[in-house]
Design a protein around this motif. Structure first.
Motif, short mmCIF file in Angstrom:
data_model
loop_
_atom_site.label_atom_id
_atom_site.label_comp_id
_atom_site.label_asym_id
_atom_site.label_seq_id
_atom_site.Cartn_x
_atom_site.Cartn_y
_atom_site.Cartn_z
N SER A 168 9.23 28.68 -39.39
CA SER A 168 10.66 29.20 -39.44
C SER A 168 11.60 28.95 -40.63
O SER A 168 10.63 28.75 -41.68
CB SER A 168 11.41 28.10 -38.46
OG SER A 168 11.20 27.72 -37.05
N ASN A 220 15.32 24.48 -32.96
CA ASN A 220 14.52 25.26 -32.52
C ASN A 220 13.82 24.54 -31.04
O ASN A 220 14.08 24.81 -29.99
CB ASN A 220 13.52 26.62 -33.17
CG ASN A 220 13.53 27.57 -33.64
OD1 ASN A 220 15.18 28.07 -33.56
ND2 ASN A 220 13.46 28.24 -34.65
N LEU A 221 13.39 23.33 -31.38
CA LEU A 221 12.29 23.13 -30.93
C LEU A 221 13.17 21.73 -28.95
O LEU A 221 12.83 22.05 -29.16
CB LEU A 221 11.57 21.61 -31.72
CG LEU A 221 11.10 20.89 -30.88
CD1 LEU A 221 10.02 22.04 -29.26
CD2 LEU A 221 9.99 20.43 -31.79
N SER A 251 13.37 24.70 -37.13
CA SER A 251 12.05 24.14 -36.81
C SER A 251 12.29 23.29 -35.33
O SER A 251 11.59 22.97 -34.43
CB SER A 251 10.61 24.13 -37.54
OG SER A 251 10.10 24.71 -38.06
N CYS A 296 9.74 27.94 -27.82
CA CYS A 296 10.29 27.69 -29.49
C CYS A 296 10.62 29.52 -30.16
O CYS A 296 11.55 30.27 -30.28
CB CYS A 296 9.77 27.14 -30.69
SG CYS A 296 9.86 25.06 -30.14
N ALA A 308 14.45 24.43 -27.77
CA ALA A 308 13.84 25.08 -26.71
C ALA A 308 13.14 23.72 -25.27
O ALA A 308 12.64 24.71 -24.18
CB ALA A 308 12.98 25.43 -27.05
N GLN A 311 13.69 31.25 -31.58
CA GLN A 311 14.05 32.31 -32.25
C GLN A 311 13.57 33.72 -32.53
O GLN A 311 15.21 33.75 -33.12
CB GLN A 311 12.63 32.40 -33.37
CG GLN A 311 12.43 32.16 -34.54
CD GLN A 311 12.06 31.50 -35.67
OE1 GLN A 311 12.51 30.28 -36.31
NE2 GLN A 311 10.52 32.13 -36.40
#
Ligand code: PMP
Ligand code: GLU
Length: 402
Positions: free
Chosen positions: A99, A108-109, A105, A261, A112, A265
């Motif tokens: 990412s 996103n996590l 990152s 993720c 998610a 993204q």
């Protein structure tokens, strides 16, 4: 007219204090003020030549199109090779996503895997953005504090005491930003053993400072017994390879989590920059010794800076084994009288130091540790020495000890 275009989620979000202090320093410098900025956590080195060369070649080779969402296949391979070489862990292509920086990152996590109301255990002091990213995902950060006496490290028992039916995640960094502390193998084992009782908790191990470790080896939580299947490793090129502006980070973890993720993204940024991806590859494939000169310089500054900071009245600190920060406790200074300057907290203290000493640092409140301040020592020694001298001068000028 009554207008407010800004969403509540932004109104309730704190600005990144590290970036805010960096902005203030830049503004004062632009006004011609002589400012030493120890606020931002970024290496003062330039990106190594062999990495830059790969970036230039990528432009020449027209790597200017959208890439796969997770990153180019050769980047994903390079991440996999690096994780096997340094951590001894096997990650296949379905378990990796790159990412635009480790910060993205982590965002996103969190988006998610966290549902509104989920709780995330965050050992404090913690990196400034964890709290706000968790909140952005609608989840609740549960802070657990550790001070100087415990080396800024929470125990397995402390973690366990905060676990409840809503606990979904544990998020921490080792080496730690802001304290530079590192979990030992025994401590990681204790955490891992305790976590065996709570299999539904996902563990997020932020290892972005892994190479900047001076006194003990870095160990990943994912290598601990029973942890590989439920740990997500966060890492990136910013710190180890002095690539903060390139924006390249990555996650490695269970395929179902990584897949989630990727979905996020794919909708938000498509992928990280194609040029940064190609530049990162030789960095990932290089032996860690390729950046040994930076680590040696950080160690030398850590040693000198530690000795120098110890001599500042009211500063209490321990010698951190990793990262490039010192995190002194300045509570004593907050009990002093400051000649009408109204110094009641670390925020006031940092403002005074910025205005009067021309030294920028970050108040500990931003990291869940009021009463402390963070100084980055990613600068040449003469600059650091000057910063310490200036801080001492201001203390001598304004305060009456006792
Ligand atoms: N995690 C930690 C602990 C950090 O200190 C930082 C930034 N310095 C990041 C993640 C994000 O790094 P980047 O987005 O530059 O990869
Ligand atoms: N992470 C670095 C720091 O802690 C850079 C700034 C930021 O991304 O917040 O200073």
């Amino acid at each position: 007219m009554n207008r407010n275009f800004v969403a509540k989620r932004v109104e309730t979000m704190a600005e990144s204090e590290t970036l805010a202090m960096a902005r203030k320093s830049r503004e004062l410098k632009a006004l011609g003020k002589d400012i030493i900025s120890l606020s931002l956590g970024e290496p003062d080195f330039d990106t190594p030549e062999f990495v830059k060369a790969a970036g230039i070649q990528a432009i020449k080779d027209n790597h200017s199109h959208y890439t796969p969402v997770q990153g180019y296949a050769d980047l994903v391979d390079a991440i996999s090779v690096k994780l096997k070489r340094d951590q001894g862990l096997d990650y296949g292509p379905k378990q990796i996503v790159a990412s635009n920086g480790a910060k993205q990152s982590i965002a996103n996590l969190c988006l998610a895997v966290l549902n509104p109301g989920d709780e995330v255990l965050v050992p404090a002091p913690y990196w400034v953005s964890y709290r706000e990213i968790i909140r952005l995902a609608g989840a609740v950060p549960i802070e657990l504090s550790a001070g100087h006496a415990s080396g800024f490290k929470v125990s397995a028992q402390q973690l366990e005491s905060a676990i409840g039916s809503k606990t979904k995640m544990l998020l921490f960094s080792s080496p730690c930003n802001p304290t530079g502390s590192m979990l030992t193998e025994a401590e990681l084992r204790e955490w891992a053993e305790m976590l065996q009782k709570y299999p539904s908790i996902l563990v997020v191990s932020d290892e972005i400072y892994e190479h900047i470790a001076f006194d003990q080896p870095h160990l990943s939580m994912a290598t601990m017994p029973g942890m590989y299947d439920r740990t997500v490793i966060v890492n990136g090129m910013s710190k180890g390879f002095a690539m903060t502006g390139w924006r390249l980070g990555y996650l490695a973890g269970p395929a179902d989590v990584i897949d989630a993720c990727l979905k996020i993204q794919g909708q938000l940024t498509s992928a990280p920059s194609s040029i940064a991806q190609k530049a990162a590859i030789p960095g990932l494939l290089a032996e860690p010794s390729a950046i040994g000169f930076m680590v040696d310089a950080f160690k030398d500054r850590r040693d000198k800076m530690y000795e120098a900071i110890k001599t500042i009245p009211g500063f209490v600190l321990s010698k951190p084994p990793g990262a490039f920060y010192l995190f002194p406790d300045i509570s004593e200074c907050l009990r002093w009288s400051w000649d009408g300057k109204g110094i009641k907290d670390a925020q006031d203290f940092c403002s005074l130091m910025l205005e009067e000493a021309g030294v920028a640092m970050v108040p500990g409140d931003a990291f869940g540790a009021p009463g402390c301040v963070r100084l980055s020592y990613a600068a040449d020694w003469p600059i650091l020495e000057d910063a310490v001298r200036r801080i001492k001068q201001v203390i001598e000028r304004y305060h009456a000890i006792g």
